[in-house]
Write a protein that holds these residues in place. Structure first.
Motif, PDB file in Angstrom:
ATOM      1  N   LYS A 322       0.649  -1.373   0.509  1.00  0.00           N
ATOM      2  CA  LYS A 322      -0.029  -0.181  -0.029  1.00  0.00           C
ATOM      3  C   LYS A 322       1.385   1.442   0.130  1.00  0.00           C
ATOM      4  O   LYS A 322       0.856   2.212  -0.799  1.00  0.00           O
ATOM      5  CB  LYS A 322      -0.740   0.104   1.299  1.00  0.00           C
ATOM      6  CG  LYS A 322      -0.024   0.128   2.740  1.00  0.00           C
ATOM      7  CD  LYS A 322      -1.344  -0.455   3.568  1.00  0.00           C
ATOM      8  CE  LYS A 322      -0.640  -0.304   5.013  1.00  0.00           C
ATOM      9  NZ  LYS A 322      -1.361  -0.014   5.833  1.00  0.00           N
ATOM     10  N   ASP A 323       2.285   1.228   0.531  1.00  0.00           N
ATOM     11  CA  ASP A 323       3.555   2.345   0.558  1.00  0.00           C
ATOM     12  C   ASP A 323       3.897   1.951  -0.003  1.00  0.00           C
ATOM     13  O   ASP A 323       5.388   2.956  -0.361  1.00  0.00           O
ATOM     14  CB  ASP A 323       3.510   2.497   1.628  1.00  0.00           C
ATOM     15  CG  ASP A 323       4.116   1.795   2.600  1.00  0.00           C
ATOM     16  OD1 ASP A 323       4.458   0.466   2.386  1.00  0.00           O
ATOM     17  OD2 ASP A 323       4.406   1.277   4.339  1.00  0.00           O
ATOM     18  N   LEU A 324       3.654   1.079  -1.551  1.00  0.00           N
ATOM     19  CA  LEU A 324       4.930   0.903  -2.482  1.00  0.00           C
ATOM     20  C   LEU A 324       6.273   0.878  -1.558  1.00  0.00           C
ATOM     21  O   LEU A 324       7.707   1.236  -2.147  1.00  0.00           O
ATOM     22  CB  LEU A 324       5.324   1.931  -3.157  1.00  0.00           C
ATOM     23  CG  LEU A 324       4.292   2.417  -4.495  1.00  0.00           C
ATOM     24  CD1 LEU A 324       3.856   3.715  -5.144  1.00  0.00           C
ATOM     25  CD2 LEU A 324       4.172   1.358  -5.191  1.00  0.00           C
ATOM     26  N   GLN A 325       6.063   0.299  -0.894  1.00  0.00           N
ATOM     27  CA  GLN A 325       7.927   0.340   0.434  1.00  0.00           C
ATOM     28  C   GLN A 325       7.755  -1.640   0.143  1.00  0.00           C
ATOM     29  O   GLN A 325       8.949  -1.940   0.949  1.00  0.00           O
ATOM     30  CB  GLN A 325       8.135   0.651   1.394  1.00  0.00           C
ATOM     31  CG  GLN A 325       8.085   2.515   1.774  1.00  0.00           C
ATOM     32  CD  GLN A 325       8.141   3.104   3.060  1.00  0.00           C
ATOM     33  OE1 GLN A 325       7.593   4.132   2.978  1.00  0.00           O
ATOM     34  NE2 GLN A 325       9.703   2.476   3.361  1.00  0.00           N
ATOM     35  N   ALA A 345      10.225   4.274  -0.980  1.00  0.00           N
ATOM     36  CA  ALA A 345       9.101   4.166  -1.454  1.00  0.00           C
ATOM     37  C   ALA A 345       9.597   3.885  -3.169  1.00  0.00           C
ATOM     38  O   ALA A 345      10.386   4.245  -3.133  1.00  0.00           O
ATOM     39  CB  ALA A 345       8.189   4.573  -1.761  1.00  0.00           C
ATOM     40  N   GLY A 346       8.763   2.685  -3.697  1.00  0.00           N
ATOM     41  CA  GLY A 346       9.684   3.289  -5.285  1.00  0.00           C
ATOM     42  C   GLY A 346       8.393   3.841  -6.144  1.00  0.00           C
ATOM     43  O   GLY A 346       7.340   4.729  -5.482  1.00  0.00           O
ATOM     44  N   GLN A 347       9.336   4.114  -7.428  1.00  0.00           N
ATOM     45  CA  GLN A 347       8.172   4.771  -8.412  1.00  0.00           C
ATOM     46  C   GLN A 347       7.490   4.285  -8.964  1.00  0.00           C
ATOM     47  O   GLN A 347       6.983   2.812  -9.102  1.00  0.00           O
ATOM     48  CB  GLN A 347       9.529   5.305  -9.440  1.00  0.00           C
ATOM     49  CG  GLN A 347       8.646   5.676 -10.998  1.00  0.00           C
ATOM     50  CD  GLN A 347       9.595   5.798 -11.828  1.00  0.00           C
ATOM     51  OE1 GLN A 347       9.830   4.687 -12.404  1.00  0.00           O
ATOM     52  NE2 GLN A 347       9.747   7.057 -12.955  1.00  0.00           N
ATOM     53  N   LYS A 348       6.111   5.216  -8.550  1.00  0.00           N
ATOM     54  CA  LYS A 348       4.640   4.432  -9.023  1.00  0.00           C
ATOM     55  C   LYS A 348       5.331   4.578 -11.067  1.00  0.00           C
ATOM     56  O   LYS A 348       5.498   5.060 -11.722  1.00  0.00           O
ATOM     57  CB  LYS A 348       3.805   5.576  -9.022  1.00  0.00           C
ATOM     58  CG  LYS A 348       3.598   5.561  -7.898  1.00  0.00           C
ATOM     59  CD  LYS A 348       2.145   6.815  -7.544  1.00  0.00           C
ATOM     60  CE  LYS A 348       1.373   6.839  -6.016  1.00  0.00           C
ATOM     61  NZ  LYS A 348       0.325   7.386  -6.190  1.00  0.00           N
ATOM     62  N   MET A 349       4.523   2.608 -11.036  1.00  0.00           N
ATOM     63  CA  MET A 349       4.853   2.011 -12.532  1.00  0.00           C
ATOM     64  C   MET A 349       3.272   3.197 -12.734  1.00  0.00           C
ATOM     65  O   MET A 349       2.525   3.678 -12.192  1.00  0.00           O
ATOM     66  CB  MET A 349       4.648   1.257 -12.345  1.00  0.00           C
ATOM     67  CG  MET A 349       5.857   0.196 -11.750  1.00  0.00           C
ATOM     68  SD  MET A 349       7.086   0.790 -13.747  1.00  0.00           S
ATOM     69  CE  MET A 349       6.222   0.231 -14.723  1.00  0.00           C
TER      70      MET A 349
END
Length: 353
Positions: A322-325, A345-349
């Protein structure tokens, strides 16, 4: 990605704690590419010809394609490969071997098929169509990885036109290329790469980053509005310490990279420093492979003997949760997907936006 270049890099002095690695899925076959969605769904490529859909509550569904053509519709399993036939699966690339994945603007799955050398599209229910088999009158070669941009266009890479593909490790043939598919059709927008693998955009889609696996480096090119690429340059070191395969940016601007065969996870920081986050290599087999690489005498046996234990032939990574982590690791020879928590967190695809 949001680059906080003046703040302390969250990956400085941080490494993956092996004791905190967990696993998703079971009895997977060649989960080379991982896609995540905001609702927690995780998808992986599957060597039985389709994809696996998973959730952390234990749900796991294999979606194998039904082949659609002008004459017939065939349902069910296609090109199921024997688990014992490693050479056919991993070196000779026989049969249908979904490799890189992305979602198109309708949510269907675009597949670069390493085994058939085609670009395919499959609905989430398993209805498969082949959308590209050749370009400029020639077969594509080893299709590797597709990517969608904000305009809905599909980009994809071809690693090599060499058969078998493993010979290119020794020849270093610069026969890899990048194709753009848009409303005008499909065209080669850049070529002359040494083992083209995954591609990624920065957030503004001003640069396209390119893995050159057998040159041991990352390149990038400027992107014009019409999709033309120019001003190619090396990003980070001229040569990395192994074979890069998959990569992804985080929100700080670090570029996370998997090194296949030696099964290492590294990053290139925004200032060009290389950090090692996870090293699952075997010193003996790594040394043998690197010596063979330098002497241009890599064999399938040497490749087959070189792998780690956590994520054998670590091929890709994807940010999710949920937090891209949450970081998920894809592999060619694993049967489950390792995952762990990242401090950034990662870059949003594109399909998250």
């Amino acid at each position: 990605m949001l680059i906080r270049s003046k703040s302390v890099n969250p990956l400085k002095d941080w490494q993956v704690n092996r004791d905190e690695i967990r696993f998703l899925g079971k009895d997977l076959q060649r989960p080379e590419c991982i896609l995540t969605e905001p609702d927690g769904t995780v998808w992986s490529a599957d060597a039985r010809g389709g994809v696996i859909k998973m959730k952390h509550d234990g749900m796991q569904i294999i979606i194998n394609p039904s082949i659609l053509n002008d004459e017939s519709e065939k349902l069910g399993n296609t090109n199921v490969l024997s688990l014992e036939n490693d050479n056919a699966r991993y070196i000779s690339a026989i049969g249908s071997l979904p490799n890189g994945l992305c979602f198109d603007k309708n949510g269907d799955i675009i597949i670069a098929n390493w085994g058939t050398n085609n670009i395919e599209k499959m609905t989430r229910e398993g209805r498969m169509t082949t959308i590209l088999t050749e370009i400029d009158g020639k077969t594509l070669g080893k299709t590797n990885f597709p990517l969608r941009d904000t305009k809905g266009r599909i980009w994809f890479t071809v690693t090599t036109c060499t058969e078998p593909w493993s010979d290119q490790i020794n020849t270093r043939a610069m026969d890899g290329y990048i194709v753009l598919m848009d409303e005008k059709g499909a065209r080669i927008v850049a070529d002359g790469f040494c083992g083209t693998n995954e591609i990624r955009f920065d957030d503004k889609e001003e640069w396209l980053y390119v893995v050159e696996s057998t040159a041991w480096k990352i390149s990038r090119l400027r992107v014009k509005e019409n999709g033309d690429l120019y001003n190619r340059e090396t990003y980070g070191p001229e040569k990395l310490g192994g074979f890069p395969d998959g990569f992804a940016f985080d929100a700080y601007g670090n570029l996370w990279i998997t090194l296949i065969f030696t099964d290492e996870l590294i990053v290139i920081t925004p200032n060009g420093e290389v950090l090692t986050l996870l090293d699952d290599s075997n010193e003996v087999t790594k040394k043998r492979l690197f010596e063979a690489y330098e002497n241009r005498c890599v064999t399938p046996d040497i490749l087959g003997a070189t792998q780690g234990t956590l994520c054998p032939w670590m091929a890709s990574l994807s940010f999710g949760g949920k937090d891209l982590q949450t970081v998920y690791l894809g592999s060619l020879r694993g049967t489950r997907i390792p995952y762990f928590q990242s401090p950034v967190a990662g870059q949003k695809m594109i399909h998250w936006k």
